[in-house]
Motif scaffolding. Sequence first.
Motif, mmCIF file in Angstrom:
data_model
loop_
_atom_site.group_PDB
_atom_site.id
_atom_site.type_symbol
_atom_site.label_atom_id
_atom_site.label_comp_id
_atom_site.label_asym_id
_atom_site.label_seq_id
_atom_site.Cartn_x
_atom_site.Cartn_y
_atom_site.Cartn_z
ATOM 1 N N VAL A 1 0.840 -1.141 0.135
ATOM 2 C CA VAL A 1 -0.115 0.312 -0.093
ATOM 3 C C VAL A 1 0.902 0.852 0.135
ATOM 4 N N PRO A 2 0.510 1.828 -0.883
ATOM 5 C CA PRO A 2 1.397 3.885 -0.662
ATOM 6 C C PRO A 2 1.664 4.056 -0.024
ATOM 7 N N GLU A 3 1.559 4.837 0.182
ATOM 8 C CA GLU A 3 2.040 5.614 1.999
ATOM 9 C C GLU A 3 0.715 6.727 1.487
ATOM 10 N N GLY A 4 0.262 7.402 2.621
ATOM 11 C CA GLY A 4 -1.125 7.522 2.756
ATOM 12 C C GLY A 4 -2.233 7.537 2.176
ATOM 13 N N ARG A 5 -2.410 5.633 1.463
ATOM 14 C CA ARG A 5 -3.752 5.728 0.455
ATOM 15 C C ARG A 5 -4.082 4.542 2.003
ATOM 16 N N ILE A 6 -6.080 5.239 2.176
ATOM 17 C CA ILE A 6 -6.551 4.259 2.911
ATOM 18 C C ILE A 6 -6.769 2.852 2.298
ATOM 19 N N GLU A 7 -5.957 1.879 2.910
ATOM 20 C CA GLU A 7 -6.480 0.538 1.859
ATOM 21 C C GLU A 7 -7.491 -0.108 2.472
ATOM 22 N N ILE A 8 -8.079 -0.908 1.585
ATOM 23 C CA ILE A 8 -9.249 -1.302 1.640
ATOM 24 C C ILE A 8 -9.391 -2.756 0.957
ATOM 25 N N THR A 9 -9.681 -3.678 2.236
ATOM 26 C CA THR A 9 -9.297 -5.028 1.217
ATOM 27 C C THR A 9 -10.172 -5.932 0.837
ATOM 28 N N PHE A 10 -9.903 -6.816 0.216
ATOM 29 C CA PHE A 10 -11.061 -7.615 -1.007
ATOM 30 C C PHE A 10 -10.728 -8.373 -1.537
ATOM 31 N N TRP A 11 -11.403 -9.642 -0.493
ATOM 32 C CA TRP A 11 -11.360 -11.306 -1.027
ATOM 33 C C TRP A 11 -12.024 -11.328 -1.809
ATOM 34 N N TYR A 12 -12.203 -12.154 -3.067
ATOM 35 C CA TYR A 12 -12.643 -12.450 -4.272
ATOM 36 C C TYR A 12 -11.915 -14.497 -4.306
ATOM 37 N N ALA A 13 -13.029 -14.434 -5.321
ATOM 38 C CA ALA A 13 -12.677 -16.222 -5.827
ATOM 39 C C ALA A 13 -12.316 -16.598 -6.612
ATOM 40 N N ASN A 14 -12.676 -15.396 -7.662
ATOM 41 C CA ASN A 14 -12.465 -16.165 -9.402
ATOM 42 C C ASN A 14 -11.261 -16.144 -9.585
ATOM 43 N N LYS A 15 -10.927 -17.569 -10.126
ATOM 44 C CA LYS A 15 -9.170 -17.695 -10.829
ATOM 45 C C LYS A 15 -8.973 -17.373 -12.067
ATOM 46 N N GLY A 16 -7.863 -17.480 -13.012
ATOM 47 C CA GLY A 16 -8.061 -18.351 -13.679
ATOM 48 C C GLY A 16 -8.304 -16.528 -14.908
ATOM 49 N N LEU A 17 -8.694 -16.632 -15.789
ATOM 50 C CA LEU A 17 -9.138 -15.125 -16.821
ATOM 51 C C LEU A 17 -10.518 -14.069 -15.921
ATOM 52 N N LEU A 18 -11.005 -14.879 -15.407
ATOM 53 C CA LEU A 18 -12.515 -14.159 -14.550
ATOM 54 C C LEU A 18 -11.192 -13.137 -13.062
ATOM 55 N N GLY A 19 -10.461 -14.247 -12.582
ATOM 56 C CA GLY A 19 -9.485 -12.936 -11.347
ATOM 57 C C GLY A 19 -8.939 -11.953 -11.777
ATOM 58 N N ASP A 20 -8.463 -12.726 -12.993
ATOM 59 C CA ASP A 20 -7.529 -12.004 -13.837
ATOM 60 C C ASP A 20 -8.032 -10.349 -13.842
ATOM 61 N N ALA A 21 -9.793 -10.584 -14.603
ATOM 62 C CA ALA A 21 -10.206 -9.045 -14.904
ATOM 63 C C ALA A 21 -10.918 -8.304 -13.267
ATOM 64 N N THR B 1 -7.627 -9.953 -2.460
ATOM 65 C CA THR B 1 -6.506 -11.440 -2.809
ATOM 66 C C THR B 1 -8.071 -12.428 -2.622
ATOM 67 N N TYR B 2 -7.098 -13.171 -3.239
ATOM 68 C CA TYR B 2 -7.999 -14.199 -3.526
ATOM 69 C C TYR B 2 -8.379 -15.285 -3.031
ATOM 70 N N LYS B 3 -8.764 -16.132 -2.560
ATOM 71 C CA LYS B 3 -8.827 -16.649 -1.209
ATOM 72 C C LYS B 3 -9.493 -17.808 -1.542
ATOM 73 N N GLY B 4 -9.265 -18.799 -2.628
ATOM 74 C CA GLY B 4 -9.644 -19.543 -3.033
ATOM 75 C C GLY B 4 -11.495 -19.533 -3.973
ATOM 76 N N GLY B 5 -11.751 -21.238 -3.932
ATOM 77 C CA GLY B 5 -12.839 -21.257 -4.495
ATOM 78 C C GLY B 5 -14.296 -20.327 -3.656
ATOM 79 N N TYR B 6 -15.464 -20.719 -3.977
ATOM 80 C CA TYR B 6 -16.449 -19.064 -3.447
ATOM 81 C C TYR B 6 -17.157 -19.934 -2.149
ATOM 82 N N ALA B 7 -16.891 -21.386 -2.001
ATOM 83 C CA ALA B 7 -17.243 -21.750 -0.604
ATOM 84 C C ALA B 7 -16.013 -21.578 0.691
#
Length: 448
Positions: free
Chosen positions: A25-45, A65-71
């Motif tokens: 995280v660059p200095e001075g930025r407010i971090e927002i954490t986002f967990w997602y469940a898609n990989k491959g082309l969908l994760g790349d998007a 951050t990719y956390k694995g599959g949906y479940a």
Amino acid sequence: MKKRLIGIVCSLLVLSCTGLAQQQVPEGRIEITFWYANKGLLGDAIVQLVDKFNASQNKYWVTATYKGGYATTLADAIAAFRAGQPPDIVQVYEVGTATMMAAISTGAVYPIYKLFEDTGVPFDSSQYIPAIAGYYSLPGGGLAALPFNTSTPVLWYNKDAFQAAGLDPNAPPSTWEELRFVAKKILETHAAEIPFTVSWFPWTMLECLATLHNVPFATLDNGFGGLETELALLQHPLFTHHLEYLLAMYNEGTFVYSGRDSTPDGTFPAGKAAMLIASSALRGRISREATFAWGETFLPFYPEYAPTPYASIIGGAALWVMRSPQASKEKLEGIATFLAFLAQPENVAWYHTYTGYLPVTIPGYELARAQGYYEQNPGADVPIRQLLREPVTPYTRGIRLGDYGAIRNLVYDEIEALLQGQQTVEQTLRNIVEKGNEILRNFESIYK
């Protein structure tokens, strides 16, 4: 020196896959954490959209951050909340919607309509396609989550196989009777190894069957009316008729059961299946892998149960905001700003055309059309037109059941027993209803 070069190359490859989204995280930025469940082309998007947002302003920084599959992602988010360290945003599949809705009352989830109200960040929820927005809306109408990657089942068909069977490659079946006729021709002429198969059987063969014919899948408006809902598969002859029809096709070889969930997906682009009912999001894979002429069309229906078919229902996932006592006013504004960014027409249209998922907003759909996407990709608008069918009724809005994943697994167990000759259609439906209602009662006892 050689090892150093290899290390540099590996580092570049990792960076190219993760983009800016997981950098420090660059200095001075407010971090927002986002967990997602898609990989491959969908994760790349997802990573590309996050990178675009991070580069568009200098106040916030989304760490994706990719956390694995949906479940796995859903389970991890719940565990993180209980530990007092939830992500700010989490991608949850539609099967988990009832769980997330129930979590609102526990204080775990921040409904996005309330987030936008509290932060004052401009947001127009009316831009979302009604069939999509309705599924993620609260009883009062406010959006609980941001619709994101959305799909609906369609019928994919191999035009070359049709032609080899002496069929019109530009005249796909529209009813189940027509589909069975085509499948018989495919079988008789050996035009394909598999005449017809389906992915995601519970979703495509029972849930969408109900909505297409405006028949209840569960009581209390398919679960939208409360946790006391029960499965309604024994309350209408449509379900018995359909399973008997599929069983007859299975026994004659025109329908092949190819496995659970997305396992059958690969049979179509590989040229094995002449017809496949599966997610509309399969378009990207088919476009890349298929070496034959193919088409995409509407789901088949039974005219005797619905002279004109109703809308199908959605699959995919939405983005949910988790509550955290540590979240500052500035961070909440950043979360809302990021969600509003994702809803911009240019981002909706890009994600739609890049991944094959549906445009979740009407402006995004109209922009994709204006860009010529549907002229260049015939059939790509089929799932949208299928979802936009009217009228929207309590039975076509969607299905919202507790522990939905367990119910779908139950459906697989019972359908497989049926196809193996271990039980009748009537017993199959009775088992689904009785065992499914036990699952619903257990969920109700936890969250009521």
